[in-house]
Design a protein around this motif. Structure first.
Motif, PDB file in Angstrom:
ATOM      1  N   UNK A 194       0.834  -1.203   0.000  1.00  0.00           N
ATOM      2  CA  UNK A 194       0.000   0.000   0.000  1.00  0.00           C
ATOM      3  C   UNK A 194       0.869   1.253   0.000  1.00  0.00           C
ATOM      4  N   UNK A 195       2.033   1.170   0.668  1.00  0.00           N
ATOM      5  CA  UNK A 195       2.958   2.314   0.587  1.00  0.00           C
ATOM      6  C   UNK A 195       3.354   2.537  -0.865  1.00  0.00           C
ATOM      7  N   UNK A 196       3.621   1.416  -1.568  1.00  0.00           N
ATOM      8  CA  UNK A 196       3.978   1.501  -2.980  1.00  0.00           C
ATOM      9  C   UNK A 196       2.853   2.098  -3.798  1.00  0.00           C
ATOM     10  N   UNK A 197       1.635   1.652  -3.544  1.00  0.00           N
ATOM     11  CA  UNK A 197       0.470   2.165  -4.268  1.00  0.00           C
ATOM     12  C   UNK A 197       0.337   3.671  -4.057  1.00  0.00           C
ATOM     13  N   UNK A 198       0.490   4.084  -2.801  1.00  0.00           N
ATOM     14  CA  UNK A 198       0.358   5.497  -2.441  1.00  0.00           C
ATOM     15  C   UNK A 198       1.381   6.347  -3.192  1.00  0.00           C
ATOM     16  N   UNK A 199       2.646   5.914  -3.133  1.00  0.00           N
ATOM     17  CA  UNK A 199       3.679   6.732  -3.777  1.00  0.00           C
ATOM     18  C   UNK A 199       3.587   6.656  -5.304  1.00  0.00           C
ATOM     19  N   UNK A 200       3.181   5.508  -5.835  1.00  0.00           N
ATOM     20  CA  UNK A 200       2.987   5.419  -7.285  1.00  0.00           C
ATOM     21  C   UNK A 200       1.930   6.434  -7.724  1.00  0.00           C
ATOM     22  N   UNK A 201       0.797   6.433  -7.025  1.00  0.00           N
ATOM     23  CA  UNK A 201      -0.277   7.375  -7.373  1.00  0.00           C
ATOM     24  C   UNK A 201       0.239   8.804  -7.291  1.00  0.00           C
ATOM     25  N   UNK A 202       0.982   9.103  -6.214  1.00  0.00           N
ATOM     26  CA  UNK A 202       1.455  10.476  -6.043  1.00  0.00           C
ATOM     27  C   UNK A 202       2.434  10.866  -7.153  1.00  0.00           C
ATOM     28  N   UNK A 203       3.313   9.939  -7.510  1.00  0.00           N
ATOM     29  CA  UNK A 203       4.302  10.252  -8.557  1.00  0.00           C
ATOM     30  C   UNK A 203       3.618  10.436  -9.911  1.00  0.00           C
ATOM     31  N   UNK A 204       2.581   9.646 -10.185  1.00  0.00           N
ATOM     32  CA  UNK A 204       1.853   9.829 -11.446  1.00  0.00           C
ATOM     33  C   UNK A 204       1.097  11.149 -11.423  1.00  0.00           C
ATOM     34  N   UNK A 205       0.559  11.474 -10.250  1.00  0.00           N
ATOM     35  CA  UNK A 205      -0.184  12.728 -10.110  1.00  0.00           C
ATOM     36  C   UNK A 205       0.693  13.942 -10.428  1.00  0.00           C
ATOM     37  N   UNK A 206       1.938  13.954  -9.912  1.00  0.00           N
ATOM     38  CA  UNK A 206       2.768  15.134 -10.169  1.00  0.00           C
ATOM     39  C   UNK A 206       3.187  15.239 -11.633  1.00  0.00           C
ATOM     40  N   UNK A 207       3.057  14.143 -12.377  1.00  0.00           N
ATOM     41  CA  UNK A 207       3.367  14.209 -13.808  1.00  0.00           C
ATOM     42  C   UNK A 207       2.158  14.639 -14.640  1.00  0.00           C
ATOM     43  N   UNK A 208       0.976  14.485 -14.089  1.00  0.00           N
ATOM     44  CA  UNK A 208      -0.226  14.715 -14.893  1.00  0.00           C
ATOM     45  C   UNK A 208      -0.925  16.022 -14.569  1.00  0.00           C
ATOM     46  N   UNK A 209      -0.916  16.438 -13.318  1.00  0.00           N
ATOM     47  CA  UNK A 209      -1.671  17.625 -12.926  1.00  0.00           C
ATOM     48  C   UNK A 209      -0.770  18.607 -12.167  1.00  0.00           C
TER      49      UNK A 209
END
Lengths: 173, 456
Positions: free
Chosen positions: B416-431
């Motif tokens: 879940x830590x991985x999921x959280x940081x993956x989402x956050x890293x994708x977020x900073x690339x998209x928005x």
């Protein structure tokens, strides 16, 4: 044929003053486009207060009645079962879900109302007047009649406030 | 506009509106750096490990976890409560600080809201897996089933279902509403046709019309008004999962406010952990300034002290209650087999944040970063202590037992830590990570710019 003048400003204070002057002359402003909310502009344009709070209240009330009513019906009428020593009509135990559903209905009802009233939504085909509007330009669009009676007045007001790129445009109705 | 001679400017570097757009859009427009690739590979690996462990749990059953008949709740619920708590800072920043007209929130609200959504997603996974048969998760919703039974509306666990799903949906709505104008900005900036189409679709046809802004601001304010009590309700309800039981150490009325304070405490710690790195990597130091970090640190002292007082109050009440089971439960927490967990909790949550009373430390990035991780750890242990120490010594000594997580449980948590940081890293690339339009509204009042004196 519909004609209008568009012009852009780089400072929101100039835009505000120009808007006020135009409104004082009773000229019809079609729209003002800004990159961020400029406070006082809606007032200067004579817009009424938004009805969204009322929509939120009504939707929230519907959610409240539905949630409380449903829980009551389920546990008092449809399947009265004693659980944990609580009475069938356990008001305090019904409050959390009632509250959550109220908030959910109010939030989504209000958002839907916002999209419908503003004609926004996925695939909405609104005209983008200038790509710099979402960056740092404030654009004002003033309606003109077909004879161009007020053209000079409008231009002078806009120029006085340092408006750039004043253009007269025509579109087919 | 009034400029305070005492306060620091909110945004540094004498930025123009156009520069603000450019700076914040830069991480999306440019190519990701090495740090981003390293981050995403690490978090993706962690996420896949977690997925594998989840798959194993579902395939084999809950027997793969270290739970036993005494300790039916272990890491699963600890992680659930921890993640929900982390989510709370986002809504706190965007809703409660908006209502209090705290303008410093504009630089951090977007990323904090995104964090909320990802954290609640991670949290939601745990009850789902713990069910053992996630395909039957729809049983928790009140639907007309074949036996004419209804879900138990009197149960805090069902309140949780409604609270967490409402929280996720409303947070998502709040976040997306704030994003629409900025997606409009991105739509007007990107060059490639495909990107223009996607941002165009997501921007909902935003034009920047004054009427839209007027409604949008009203909408944000009321959504904030709705989300603020939601923050308080969600974690109160989570605490009710425990407080309505009769297990010593759980059955306390202090739980709702104490859990809410703890949630905001841990949430702000996670916001700090993320933003201290983000601002550096994305060159946003002028937007997320030391003053922002300091303000967040002040909230950490306040909420951390509330948490500390709550711990002491619990101890006092257990003694004062005269109930021997309560007294034993708290003595056992501090001096029993899990004393080390209690010690970590006390050190990380009560003692270490008190160092933030020193201004120098509040404004020290390295110190703040380390402390924020300490608090994340401490708050995780708080939930562990509450859950495991209360369960492992219950009323019957014959059922006393110990709990140790298995590798599967650890793997799921890491996942879940991985999921959280993956989402956050994708977020900073998209928005845009910072609310562009909102930052522009505070920049004129933030000091360094020349302010025109003419009155309107």
């Amino acid at each position: 044929m519909r004609r209008y003048i568009s012009a852009y400003f780089t400072d929101e204070q100039n835009l505000l003053r120009a808007t006020k002057d135009l409104r004082d002359q009773e000229l019809s402003i079609q729209d003002v486009l800004t990159p961020f909310p400029v406070h006082g502009l809606d007032h200067a344009l004579g817009y009424k207060r938004s009805n969204l709070p009322a929509v939120a209240f009504v939707c929230g009330a519907i959610g409240l009645v539905l949630a409380f009513g449903f829980q009551t019906w389920a546990f008092v009428v449809d399947y009265p079962l004693f659980i944990g020593g609580k009475p069938h009509f356990a008001i305090p135990a019904f409050i959390p879900i009632t509250f959550e559903v109220t908030v959910l209905f109010a939030a989504f009802g209000m958002a839907t109302a916002f999209f419908i009233s503003s004609k926004l939504g996925p695939g909405a085909n609104n005209v983008i007047h200038d790509e710099r509007i979402t960056d740092d330009r404030f654009v004002i669009i003033v309606d003109l009649d077909e004879d161009g009676n007020h053209e000079a007045t409008i231009k002078s007001i806009l120029e006085k406030e340092d408006a750039k790129n004043i253009q007269v445009k025509e579109i087919e109705k | 506009m009034y400029v305070s001679p005492i306060r620091e400017p909110l945004i540094k570097g004498n930025k123009t509106y156009s520069q603000i757009t450019k700076d914040i859009a830069a991480p999306i427009e440019g190519k990701p750096g090495k740090a981003w690739y390293m981050g995403i590979s690490l978090s993706l690996s962690a996420m896949f490990l977690g997925l594998a462990m989840m798959g194993w749990t579902i395939w084999e059953g809950i027997g793969t976890w270290g739970l036993n008949r005494t300790i039916g709740w272990g890491w699963g619920i600890t992680n659930f409560v921890w993640w929900v708590g982390i989510g709370h800072a986002g809504t706190f920043i965007s809703a409660i600080l908006l209502l209090f007209r705290q303008k410093w929130r504009t630089s951090i609200n977007r990323s904090a809201e995104a964090m909320t959504i990802f954290a609640v997603l991670c949290a939601g996974l745990f009850p789902l897996i713990h069910m053992g048969r996630p395909l039957l998760a729809f049983f928790v919703f009140p639907y007309p089933n074949t036996r004419d039974l209804w879900v138990n509306f009197n149960s805090p666990l069902l309140w949780d279902v409604f609270a967490i799903s409402t929280y996720l949906l409303v947070s998502l709505l709040f976040w997306y509403m704030g994003l629409i104008p900025d997606i409009g900005t991105m739509r007007d900036r990107v060059k490639s046709k495909a990107k223009k189409f996607i941002y165009g679709l997501l921007s909902f046809g935003w034009t920047g019309s004054v009427k839209h802004w007027q409604r949008h601001e009203k909408l944000s304010l009321i959504l904030a008004g709705l989300a603020a009590p939601l923050v308080l309700s969600v974690h109160s309800i989570v605490s009710a999962d425990f407080a309505t039981s009769i297990i010593p150490g759980w059955h306390t009325t202090i739980f709702p406010p104490y859990f809410v304070a703890g949630a905001i405490f841990s949430g702000f710690a996670m916001v700090l952990t993320l933003l201290i790195v983000t601002r550096k990597v994305l060159n946003l130091e002028n937007y997320i300034t030391l003053a922002h970090i300091e303000s967040m640190n002040k909230i950490i002292i306040a909420t951390g002290s509330i948490v500390g007082i709550a711990y002491l109050t619990e101890l006092f009440i257990s003694w004062y209650s005269g109930v021997e089971y309560e007294q034993y439960a708290f003595l056992n927490r501090a001096a029993g087999p899990y004393w080390w967990a209690y010690a970590i909790m006390m050190t990380c949550n009560v003692i270490s944040p008190q160092l933030l009373w020193f201004r120098k430390l509040r404004r020290n990035l390295v110190f703040t970063f380390i402390l924020s991780i300490f608090i994340n750890i401490g708050m995780w242990f708080e939930r562990f202590v509450i859950i495991v120490t209360s369960l492992h010594r219950d009323y019957l000594p014959s059922s006393w037992s110990m709990y140790k997580p298995t590798l599967v449980e650890v793997g799921i948590f890491v996942g879940t830590l991985g999921l959280f940081f993956t989402c956050f890293l994708l977020f900073i690339r998209a928005f845009p990570v910072i609310a562009i339009a909102e930052v522009k509204t505070v920049v004129k009042s933030s000091g360094e710019k020349e302010i025109k004196n003419e009155t309107l």
